[in-house]
Design an enzyme around this catalytic site. Structure first.
Site, PDB file in Angstrom:
ATOM      1  N   ARG A 101       1.077  -1.004  -0.143  1.00  0.00           N
ATOM      2  CA  ARG A 101      -0.213   0.171   0.298  1.00  0.00           C
ATOM      3  C   ARG A 101       0.783   1.019  -0.005  1.00  0.00           C
ATOM      4  O   ARG A 101       1.866   1.443   1.285  1.00  0.00           O
ATOM      5  CB  ARG A 101      -0.901  -0.032   0.824  1.00  0.00           C
ATOM      6  CG  ARG A 101      -1.607   1.219   1.496  1.00  0.00           C
ATOM      7  CD  ARG A 101      -3.130   1.168   2.752  1.00  0.00           C
ATOM      8  NE  ARG A 101      -4.024   0.398   1.051  1.00  0.00           N
ATOM      9  CZ  ARG A 101      -5.643   0.117   2.046  1.00  0.00           C
ATOM     10  NH1 ARG A 101      -5.339   1.190   3.057  1.00  0.00           N
ATOM     11  NH2 ARG A 101      -6.521  -0.550   1.645  1.00  0.00           N
ATOM     12  N   HIS A 125      -6.919   1.412  -6.872  1.00  0.00           N
ATOM     13  CA  HIS A 125      -7.601  -0.547  -5.992  1.00  0.00           C
ATOM     14  C   HIS A 125      -8.059  -1.388  -6.262  1.00  0.00           C
ATOM     15  O   HIS A 125      -9.779  -1.009  -5.707  1.00  0.00           O
ATOM     16  CB  HIS A 125      -8.338   0.860  -4.470  1.00  0.00           C
ATOM     17  CG  HIS A 125      -8.088   0.167  -4.026  1.00  0.00           C
ATOM     18  ND1 HIS A 125      -7.393  -0.575  -3.222  1.00  0.00           N
ATOM     19  CD2 HIS A 125      -8.998   0.205  -2.300  1.00  0.00           C
ATOM     20  CE1 HIS A 125      -7.702  -1.561  -2.166  1.00  0.00           C
ATOM     21  NE2 HIS A 125      -8.666  -0.814  -1.335  1.00  0.00           N
ATOM     22  N   GLN A 139      -9.639  -3.755  -4.141  1.00  0.00           N
ATOM     23  CA  GLN A 139     -11.650  -3.034  -3.963  1.00  0.00           C
ATOM     24  C   GLN A 139     -12.100  -2.823  -5.371  1.00  0.00           C
ATOM     25  O   GLN A 139     -13.457  -4.115  -5.224  1.00  0.00           O
ATOM     26  CB  GLN A 139     -11.454  -1.388  -3.889  1.00  0.00           C
ATOM     27  CG  GLN A 139     -12.815  -0.923  -3.183  1.00  0.00           C
ATOM     28  CD  GLN A 139     -13.402  -1.647  -1.692  1.00  0.00           C
ATOM     29  OE1 GLN A 139     -12.276  -1.803  -0.964  1.00  0.00           O
ATOM     30  NE2 GLN A 139     -14.414  -2.185  -1.739  1.00  0.00           N
ATOM     31  N   ASP A 169     -16.941   7.516  -2.410  1.00  0.00           N
ATOM     32  CA  ASP A 169     -15.400   7.657  -1.483  1.00  0.00           C
ATOM     33  C   ASP A 169     -16.106   8.853  -0.928  1.00  0.00           C
ATOM     34  O   ASP A 169     -16.052  10.074  -1.598  1.00  0.00           O
ATOM     35  CB  ASP A 169     -14.285   7.469  -2.475  1.00  0.00           C
ATOM     36  CG  ASP A 169     -13.430   6.771  -1.845  1.00  0.00           C
ATOM     37  OD1 ASP A 169     -13.199   6.528  -0.529  1.00  0.00           O
ATOM     38  OD2 ASP A 169     -12.200   6.193  -2.263  1.00  0.00           O
ATOM     39  N   CYS A 176     -16.583   2.239  -0.493  1.00  0.00           N
ATOM     40  CA  CYS A 176     -15.636   0.977   0.082  1.00  0.00           C
ATOM     41  C   CYS A 176     -14.891   1.301   1.244  1.00  0.00           C
ATOM     42  O   CYS A 176     -14.389   0.076   1.629  1.00  0.00           O
ATOM     43  CB  CYS A 176     -13.918   1.377  -0.900  1.00  0.00           C
ATOM     44  SG  CYS A 176     -13.358   3.215  -0.697  1.00  0.00           S
ATOM     45  N   ARG A 235     -14.008  -8.836   0.720  1.00  0.00           N
ATOM     46  CA  ARG A 235     -12.438  -8.064   0.240  1.00  0.00           C
ATOM     47  C   ARG A 235     -11.910  -9.281   0.652  1.00  0.00           C
ATOM     48  O   ARG A 235     -10.768 -10.206  -0.233  1.00  0.00           O
ATOM     49  CB  ARG A 235     -12.237  -7.253   1.250  1.00  0.00           C
ATOM     50  CG  ARG A 235     -12.285  -5.757   1.045  1.00  0.00           C
ATOM     51  CD  ARG A 235     -11.861  -5.334  -0.557  1.00  0.00           C
ATOM     52  NE  ARG A 235     -10.558  -4.857  -0.532  1.00  0.00           N
ATOM     53  CZ  ARG A 235      -9.539  -4.262  -0.114  1.00  0.00           C
ATOM     54  NH1 ARG A 235     -10.525  -3.307   0.654  1.00  0.00           N
ATOM     55  NH2 ARG A 235      -8.547  -4.333  -0.157  1.00  0.00           N
TER      56      ARG A 235
HETATM   57  N1   CP Z   1     -11.088  -0.558   1.678  1.00  0.00           N
HETATM   58  C1   CP Z   1     -10.330  -0.558   1.869  1.00  0.00           C
HETATM   59  O1   CP Z   1      -9.770  -0.455   1.565  1.00  0.00           O
HETATM   60  O2   CP Z   1     -10.442   0.225   3.837  1.00  0.00           O
HETATM   61  P1   CP Z   1      -8.618   0.511   4.255  1.00  0.00           P
HETATM   62  O3   CP Z   1      -8.308   1.262   3.895  1.00  0.00           O
HETATM   63  O4   CP Z   1      -9.232  -0.070   6.070  1.00  0.00           O
HETATM   64  O5   CP Z   1      -7.786  -1.093   4.021  1.00  0.00           O
HETATM   65  N1  NVA Z   2      -9.498   6.676  -2.232  1.00  0.00           N
HETATM   66  C1  NVA Z   2      -9.343   6.674  -0.876  1.00  0.00           C
HETATM   67  C2  NVA Z   2      -9.998   4.781  -0.709  1.00  0.00           C
HETATM   68  C3  NVA Z   2      -9.678   4.326   0.760  1.00  0.00           C
HETATM   69  C4  NVA Z   2      -9.731   2.188   0.997  1.00  0.00           C
HETATM   70  C5  NVA Z   2      -7.819   6.436   0.018  1.00  0.00           C
HETATM   71  O1  NVA Z   2      -7.426   6.968  -1.287  1.00  0.00           O
HETATM   72  O2  NVA Z   2      -7.708   7.221   1.025  1.00  0.00           O
END
Ligand code: CP
Ligand code: NVA
Length: 321
Positions: free
Chosen positions: A100, A127, A130, A222, A262, A290
């Site tokens: 990540r 992502h 997701q 989101d 998400c 997930r």
């Molecule tokens: N939706 C999602 O990726 O959640 P987290 O940021 O908690 O991993």
């Molecule tokens: N768009 C958000 C998604 C989190 C799962 C971010 O990148 O923070």
């Protein structure tokens, strides 16, 4: 498939297989309990996570493998030592890297340097895990996604881009409803327009107006402030205020549409409690899924032969058909 960095690297056949294996993994978890014995994944995260971290850790364990979390929130990948050196260390100990990152380039480079599979657990641009879970959630509802319309409301961000890819792979139409200044990445839009099959009715549309929701089967939103954009919070809340998903906005589709997010949600900011807690809301099904889709993905990447053998046993007649 060595890595899973972006849904744009998949073709519709592979996509269908992933969705089918996800269903099998969800319905018969016991059949897969031993498939990753002796394998381990490392989770290298520059940003916070609840769902992604826990579902990858639990998923590895449920498949007989192991997972280790490496917290990079205090320092950036490539800070203490070069990214290539990090990759060349990790590949000596682990069978898979889930990353990540802030920059999408970092996850791409990890995949270039590491000989083991790298999974994008969210970057600033995409992502994919997701969107895979989201598509699977809708397949569970409808069986077939072709001909449906997904409308994304708010910021044309990483989640929005992966959903555009998922819509393209699934034959869904996509409506992006965002301010002019926050449209989704033009490359994802170009790909959609170039590759959506001429025989399919799937279309991409962008509009600033919530009137674009008419006819949508799903309303997805989101956060207005993604991780790393905290400095822009005040300005973003101002820009996106008009895009809050309320019961009236849901009703404007003219259908009994689903609501998706998400998570994490900023309740009563991008969506009201009354919508996220309504019977139309799929948010916790998305979160549960997930786990199942990522287990399927781990099997694709780490145990392709075992997966092949399993399905040739005839437990899933339609495999590779
Ligand atoms: N939706 C999602 O990726 O959640 P987290 O940021 O908690 O991993
Ligand atoms: N768009 C958000 C998604 C989190 C799962 C971010 O990148 O923070």
């Amino acid at each position: 498939m060595k890595d899973f960095l972006s849904l744009k690297d998949l073709n519709p056949d592979l996509w269908k297989q992933l969705l089918r294996v996800s269903a099998e993994v969800k319905n018969h978890p016991g059949h897969f309990r031993q498939m990753l014995v002796g394998k381990s994944s490392v989770l290298v995260f520059e940003k916070s996570s609840l769902r992604t971290r826990l579902t990858f850790e639990l998923g590895m364990k449920q498949l007989g493998g192991d997972a280790v979390y490496l917290d990079y929130q205090e320092s950036r990948l490539g800070g203490r030592e070069s990214l290539s050196d990090v990759a060349r260390n990790l590949e000596r100990w682990f069978d898979c890297i889930v990353a990540r990152t802030f920059s999408h380039e970092a996850v791409v480079q990890l995949a270039e340097y590491a000989s083991v599979p790298v999974i994008n657990g969210l970057s600033d641009e995409e992502h994919p895990c997701q969107a895979l879970a989201d598509a699977f959630t809708l397949v569970e509802k409808w069986g077939e996604l072709e001909g449906k319309t997904l409308a994304f409301v708010g910021d044309g961000n990483n989640v929005c881009v992966s959903l555009i890819h998922a819509a393209l792979l699934s034959g869904m139409s996509f409506v992006a409803i965002t301010p002019h200044s926050h449209q989704p990445d033009p490359e994802a839009v170009r790909d959609f327009e170039r590759f959506s099959s001429s025989s399919s009715s799937a279309r991409y549309q962008w509009t600033e107006s919530l009137q674009g929701l008419r006819g949508a089967d799903v309303v997805y939103t989101d956060t207005w402030v993604s991780m790393g954009q905290e400095d822009e919070t005040r300005e973003r809340v101002r820009i996106f205020q008009a895009y809050q998903v309320t019961p009236e906005v849901m009703a404007s589709t003219g259908k009994d549409s689903y609501f998706m997010h998400c998570l994490p949600a900023h309740r009563n900011q991008e969506v009201t409690d009354s919508v996220i807690d309504s019977p139309q809301s799929l948010v916790f099904e998305q979160a549960e899924n997930r786990l199942h889709v990522q287990k399927a993905l781990l099997l694709f990447l780490l145990a392709p032969k075992e997966l092949d053998r399993y399905f040739q046993l005839g437990r899933l007649a339609a495999w590779k058909s």
